[in-house]
Design a protein around this motif. Structure first.
Motif, short mmCIF file in Angstrom:
data_model
loop_
_atom_site.label_atom_id
_atom_site.label_comp_id
_atom_site.label_asym_id
_atom_site.label_seq_id
_atom_site.Cartn_x
_atom_site.Cartn_y
_atom_site.Cartn_z
N SER A 1 9.75 48.26 -39.54
CA SER A 1 10.28 46.89 -39.61
C SER A 1 9.25 45.88 -39.13
O SER A 1 8.37 46.21 -38.31
CB SER A 1 11.57 46.75 -38.80
N ILE A 2 9.38 44.67 -39.66
CA ILE A 2 8.52 43.55 -39.26
C ILE A 2 9.43 42.36 -38.98
O ILE A 2 10.18 41.91 -39.85
CB ILE A 2 7.52 43.16 -40.37
N ASP A 3 9.36 41.85 -37.77
CA ASP A 3 10.09 40.63 -37.42
C ASP A 3 9.08 39.48 -37.43
O ASP A 3 8.27 39.35 -36.51
CB ASP A 3 10.75 40.77 -36.04
N GLU B 1 8.37 30.92 -46.60
CA GLU B 1 7.13 31.26 -47.30
C GLU B 1 6.03 31.64 -46.32
O GLU B 1 5.28 32.61 -46.55
CB GLU B 1 6.70 30.09 -48.18
N LYS B 2 5.93 30.90 -45.24
CA LYS B 2 4.92 31.21 -44.22
C LYS B 2 5.16 32.61 -43.64
O LYS B 2 4.23 33.40 -43.45
CB LYS B 2 4.98 30.16 -43.11
N ARG B 3 6.42 32.93 -43.42
CA ARG B 3 6.75 34.21 -42.79
C ARG B 3 6.61 35.39 -43.75
O ARG B 3 6.21 36.48 -43.34
CB ARG B 3 8.17 34.14 -42.21
N ILE B 4 6.94 35.18 -45.03
CA ILE B 4 6.77 36.29 -45.98
C ILE B 4 5.29 36.57 -46.20
O ILE B 4 4.88 37.73 -46.36
CB ILE B 4 7.50 36.02 -47.32
N LYS B 5 4.47 35.53 -46.17
CA LYS B 5 3.02 35.74 -46.27
C LYS B 5 2.51 36.53 -45.07
O LYS B 5 1.66 37.42 -45.21
CB LYS B 5 2.30 34.38 -46.36
N LYS C 1 3.56 40.16 -45.46
CA LYS C 1 2.73 40.84 -46.46
C LYS C 1 1.36 41.18 -45.89
O LYS C 1 0.82 42.27 -46.16
CB LYS C 1 2.58 39.94 -47.70
N ALA C 2 0.80 40.26 -45.11
CA ALA C 2 -0.50 40.52 -44.50
C ALA C 2 -0.42 41.70 -43.53
O ALA C 2 -1.32 42.54 -43.48
CB ALA C 2 -0.99 39.26 -43.78
N VAL C 3 0.67 41.76 -42.77
CA VAL C 3 0.87 42.87 -41.84
C VAL C 3 0.98 44.19 -42.59
O VAL C 3 0.38 45.21 -42.20
CB VAL C 3 2.14 42.64 -40.98
N LEU C 4 1.73 44.20 -43.68
CA LEU C 4 1.88 45.42 -44.47
C LEU C 4 0.55 45.88 -45.07
O LEU C 4 0.23 47.08 -45.06
CB LEU C 4 2.89 45.19 -45.59
N GLY D 1 1.96 35.76 -34.48
CA GLY D 1 2.10 37.19 -34.73
C GLY D 1 3.49 37.59 -35.19
O GLY D 1 4.30 36.77 -35.60
N ALA D 2 3.76 38.89 -35.08
CA ALA D 2 5.04 39.45 -35.50
C ALA D 2 5.31 40.70 -34.69
O ALA D 2 4.39 41.34 -34.17
CB ALA D 2 5.01 39.78 -36.99
N ILE D 3 6.56 41.04 -34.55
CA ILE D 3 6.94 42.27 -33.87
C ILE D 3 7.03 43.38 -34.92
O ILE D 3 7.75 43.25 -35.91
CB ILE D 3 8.28 42.12 -33.13
#
Length: 233
Positions: free
Chosen positions: A216-218, A194-198, A201-204, A224-226
Motif C-alpha cells: 500500500s501507498i498512502d 493528480e499530484k498524489r497519483i503522480k 506512480k513514482a513510488v511504484l 513523501g508517502a507512507i
C-alpha cells in the motif's frame, strides 16, 4: 410598376398553389404512408423491444411524422445512448442507434453490481463472467459513480494512468482509494488527486527498480508517502 404588381400576384398564386398541393399530397395516406422502419446498430438491446415503441408510427404520414418523438421513444430504452432518424422517401424511416458500452462495474453498498457506461450511467445488471472484465467502482450512489469516472477518465486522457492500471476505485465522501491491477492499495484522500497519483506512480516505479513488493501507498502527505511492503509467504 405594372410589371411589379404582376410579379407579386404571380408569386402569391404560386405560393398558394404549392401550399395547396403540399397539403393535399401530405394527407394522401396511400402515397406517403410510412410502411417500414429499418433499425441499425443494435447489439445488446432487443429489436423486438425497440420496434414495440416504434410500431405506433407505422402508417402515419412520412412527411409529418414526429422524428423527435421517435428519438425520445427510442432513448427511453436504458441501453440506448444516442439515436439518429432519417426519412427515406417515400415509405421508410432509417433509425441508427448507438448503444451504451460496458465500461465499469458499480458495486453498490448492498453488494449488488450494476454495469455503467463511460459516463457513469447505470443501465443494466451484471451478467455472468463480467466481473473480471471491468474495473470496480465502490460508491454510494450513481452521482458518486459519475464523479469518480469524471476524475478517472481525465487521468486516462492525460496519460497519468491507464485503464489497465485500475482494478478498483473506492469513492466515498469525495475521497479516493485505488486498488491497482497489481493489487497495490493507493490512498489519495480528498484533495490534490493528480499530484498524489503522480507521487504514487513514482513510488511504484522506484519500487520496481529496487525489486520491492509494495502492499500500500498512502500519498496524502505533503512530503513523501507512507509505504507498506508485502510480506513474503
Amino acid at each position: 410598376m405594372i410589371r411589379m404588381i404582376k410579379f407579386s400576384i404571380l408569386a402569391t398564386v404560386s405560393f398558394i398553389s404549392f401550399a395547396i398541393i403540399f397539403n393535399f399530397l401530405s394527407h394522401r395516406e396511400p402515397i406517403f404512408s410510412l410502411k417500414a422502419i429499418k433499425i441499425t446498430g443494435l447489439k445488446e438491446a432487443s429489436e423486438k423491444e425497440i420496434m414495440a415503441t416504434l410500431s405506433p408510427y407505422i402508417g402515419t404520414n412520412i412527411l409529418t411524422v414526429n422524428t423527435e418523438g421517435i428519438k425520445k421513444a427510442v432513448l427511453s430504452h436504458p441501453y440506448i445512448k444516442d439515436v439518429r432518424v432519417k426519412r427515406v422517401y417515400p415509405f421508410y424511416l432509417y433509425v441508427e442507434i448507438v448503444e451504451r458500452k460496458p465500461y465499469a462495474l458499480w458495486v453498490k453498498e448492498d453488494g449488488s453490481m450494476r454495469v455503467v457506461d463511460e459516463d457513469g450511467f447505470s443501465y443494466r445488471g451484471m451478467r455472468r463472467n463480467e466481473e473480471g472484465s471491468m474495473f470496480l467502482i465502490h460508491a454510494a450512489n450513481e452521482k458518486d459513480v459519475k464523479e469518480a469516472l469524471t476524475i478517472l477518465n481525465k487521468w486516462f486522457a492525460e496519460g497519468l494512468i491507464s485503464r489497465d492500471f485500475v482494478s478498483e476505485i473506492d469513492y466515498k465522501d469525495g475521497g479516493i482509494r485505488l486498488i491497482s491491477s497489481e493489487n497495490v492499495e493507493i490512498i489519495l484522500g480528498k484533495e490534490e488527486f493528480e499530484k498524489r497519483i503522480k507521487k504514487a506512480k513514482a513510488v511504484l516505479n522506484d519500487a520496481k527498480r529496487k525489486g520491492l513488493l509494495i502492499r500500500s501507498i498512502d500519498a496524502r502527505f505533503e512530503k513523501g508517502a507512507i509505504i507498506r511492503e508485502k510480506r513474503e509467504g
